[in-house]
Design a protein around this motif. Structure first.
Motif, short mmCIF file in Angstrom:
data_model
loop_
_atom_site.label_atom_id
_atom_site.label_comp_id
_atom_site.label_asym_id
_atom_site.label_seq_id
_atom_site.Cartn_x
_atom_site.Cartn_y
_atom_site.Cartn_z
N ASP A 1 32.21 36.34 43.14
CA ASP A 1 32.40 35.50 44.33
C ASP A 1 32.00 34.05 44.10
OD1 ASP A 1 29.73 35.93 44.14
OD2 ASP A 1 29.43 36.61 46.20
N ARG A 2 31.50 33.75 42.91
CA ARG A 2 31.14 32.39 42.52
C ARG A 2 31.36 32.26 41.03
NH1 ARG A 2 25.43 29.76 42.69
NH2 ARG A 2 25.85 27.62 43.32
N LEU A 3 32.17 31.28 40.64
CA LEU A 3 32.50 31.10 39.23
C LEU A 3 32.03 29.73 38.75
CD1 LEU A 3 36.18 32.46 39.27
CD2 LEU A 3 34.08 33.74 38.80
N LYS A 4 32.05 29.55 37.45
CA LYS A 4 31.70 28.26 36.86
C LYS A 4 32.63 27.98 35.69
CE LYS A 4 28.28 30.07 33.59
NZ LYS A 4 26.87 30.07 33.16
N ALA A 5 32.61 26.73 35.23
CA ALA A 5 33.38 26.35 34.05
C ALA A 5 32.76 25.09 33.47
CB ALA A 5 34.85 26.12 34.40
N TYR B 1 48.82 31.42 40.11
CA TYR B 1 49.03 31.12 41.54
C TYR B 1 49.57 29.70 41.66
CZ TYR B 1 45.68 34.99 41.69
OH TYR B 1 45.02 36.19 41.50
N PRO B 2 50.85 29.49 41.35
CA PRO B 2 51.40 28.12 41.30
C PRO B 2 51.37 27.38 42.64
CG PRO B 2 53.14 29.77 41.17
CD PRO B 2 51.86 30.51 41.04
N ASP B 3 51.29 28.10 43.75
CA ASP B 3 51.32 27.44 45.06
C ASP B 3 49.93 27.27 45.67
OD1 ASP B 3 54.11 27.40 44.92
OD2 ASP B 3 54.27 29.42 45.77
N LYS B 4 48.89 27.60 44.92
CA LYS B 4 47.53 27.52 45.46
C LYS B 4 46.71 26.45 44.76
CE LYS B 4 47.15 32.29 47.13
NZ LYS B 4 47.07 31.88 48.56
N ILE B 5 45.84 25.81 45.53
CA ILE B 5 44.89 24.83 45.01
C ILE B 5 43.49 25.31 45.38
CG2 ILE B 5 44.06 22.45 45.12
CD1 ILE B 5 46.91 21.59 45.71
N PHE B 6 42.60 25.37 44.40
CA PHE B 6 41.26 25.89 44.62
C PHE B 6 40.24 24.75 44.55
CE2 PHE B 6 43.87 29.20 42.75
CZ PHE B 6 43.62 30.30 43.57
N ASN C 1 34.60 31.60 45.20
CA ASN C 1 35.70 32.53 44.94
C ASN C 1 35.59 33.75 45.85
OD1 ASN C 1 38.03 33.41 43.46
ND2 ASN C 1 36.74 34.72 42.21
N GLY C 2 35.40 33.46 47.15
CA GLY C 2 35.25 34.55 48.10
C GLY C 2 36.47 35.47 48.14
N SER C 3 37.65 34.90 47.92
CA SER C 3 38.88 35.70 47.92
C SER C 3 38.99 36.54 46.65
CB SER C 3 40.10 34.79 48.03
OG SER C 3 40.19 33.94 46.89
N GLN C 4 38.26 36.16 45.61
CA GLN C 4 38.26 36.83 44.31
C GLN C 4 39.65 36.84 43.66
OE1 GLN C 4 36.13 40.57 44.33
NE2 GLN C 4 34.28 39.63 45.14
N LEU C 5 40.46 35.84 43.99
CA LEU C 5 41.75 35.70 43.32
C LEU C 5 41.55 35.24 41.88
CD1 LEU C 5 43.89 33.96 46.11
CD2 LEU C 5 44.02 36.34 45.36
N LEU C 6 40.59 34.37 41.67
CA LEU C 6 40.28 33.90 40.32
C LEU C 6 39.34 34.89 39.63
CD1 LEU C 6 39.68 30.14 41.18
CD2 LEU C 6 41.75 31.16 40.20
N ARG C 7 39.45 34.98 38.33
CA ARG C 7 38.62 35.92 37.58
C ARG C 7 38.06 35.24 36.33
NH1 ARG C 7 38.72 41.33 39.38
NH2 ARG C 7 39.32 41.16 41.57
#
Length: 335
Positions: free
Chosen positions: A179-183, A208-213, A239-245
């Motif tokens: 639910d929380r990512l880093k880079a 996800y070409p139509d999404k901006i995070f 990343n509450g939606s957990q779409l990103l991994r």
């Protein structure tokens, strides 16, 4: 012999004459080009950097006790909650220590009673109390490492053992936060003064070409890498939606405000064959001047070009530059 000498002189004269004409032809070479006058313009400075995502916290589930793994409660891909049981180790040491603590507690109470009647000394009680407290701390440590629970919510990313195996070496499980990512992103050093902690940015993924995070700069590293001339920034991504991994490849965009820059048609920039060097041609008093440039930000069909010679008001060759060499005479064709 005399005829041959005269003939040789004639041939040499002809060759010399031919060379002179060729040189004159070269000197008279004029290339037809079109140009445009470059002017500094205000741009919205945005830098784009690609990176891979990581779980904000990744934990190797590696109990401090060696021995047999009694039971693993999860599998790879399972989502777990904070406090959920993950692993039970062999309980022998825990049970033995628990019995020792109970015995010490009984003995401690007995000495406390004897102290009241004068049949025991304060020193005896102090020694028992110290032993009791140390055993209690030891039991808490053993309990934590015998009945291993998740310290945060996340997903099981790896499992390296099965029930009944002897634990040692690599971790039993790997738990990573979702639910929380880093880079970590590498930024060119010339932007160092502009990057601040707390700055907002966005990232995109081809998945996800139509999404901006949204994301935020959490740490700006204080040193510059001398080999790459970049510095690192740590960004955090909700990343509450957990779409990103973790492991996903994303592109970040950081807005740095407005500033002046020289922008030119992308087609005017030439590339050196066999290298990544870029250059352009300028009109300098009717002659082509080759100038090495560094490319900056892209704007559709235009691109920022950077070089000491590229200043407001210079005349850039935009058509016909492919056949130019440095110093050749040019004729600017008007539209």
């Amino acid at each position: 012999m005399k005829k041959f000498f005269i003939y040789s002189l004639a041939v040499l004269a002809f060759v010399a004459c031919g060379k002179k004409e060729t040189t004159e032809e070269k000197e008279e070479r004029v290339e037809q080009v079109r140009t445009t006058v470059l002017k500094a313009q205000e741009i919205e400075r945005v830098i784009s950097v690609s990176t891979n995502l990581q779980g904000y916290v990744t934990l190797n589930v590696a109990p401090s006790l060696t021995g047999t793994i009694e039971h693993i409660f999860v599998e790879v891909g399972n989502k777990v909650s904070k406090g959920q049981a993950l692993v039970n180790m062999d309980q022998t040491q825990y049970k033995t220590t628990k019995i020792n603590l109970a015995n010490l507690e009984t003995e401690k109470k007995r000495v406390e009673m004897l102290l009241k009647t004068g049949s025991a000394t304060q020193q005896q009680l102090d020694q028992l109390t110290t032993q009791y407290n140390a055993t209690k701390e030891q039991l808490e440590f053993i309990e934590t490492n015998t009945y291993y629970k998740a310290p945060f919510s996340g997903v099981i990313a790896a499992k390296n053992y099965e029930d009944g195996e002897l634990y040692g070496g690599q971790p039993i499980l790997v738990l990573t936060q979702l639910d929380r990512l880093k880079a970590l992103i590498a930024i060119p050093e010339n932007y160092f003064p502009k990057l601040k902690e707390g700055m907002k940015l966005t990232l995109t993924s081809e998945i996800y070409p139509d999404k901006i995070f949204p994301a935020t700069v959490e740490i700006v590293y204080p040193t510059i890498d001398p080999s790459s001339h970049t510095f690192q920034c740590k960004i955090v991504i909700p990343n509450g939606s957990q779409l990103l991994r973790p492991g996903m490849y994303v592109t970040t965009q950081i807005g740095l405000g407005k500033e002046k820059a020289i922008v030119a048609p992308y087609q005017a920039v030439e590339k050196l064959v066999g290298a990544n060097d870029r250059y352009v041609f300028l009109n300098e008093n009717g002659y082509a001047k080759r100038v090495a440039v560094t490319l900056g930000q892209r704007f559709d069909q235009n691109i920022e070009i950077i070089a000491p010679e590229i200043t407001d008001g210079v005349e850039l060759v935009t058509t016909g530059q492919h056949k130019l060499v440095d110093g050749v005479k040019i004729n600017v064709v008007k539209e």
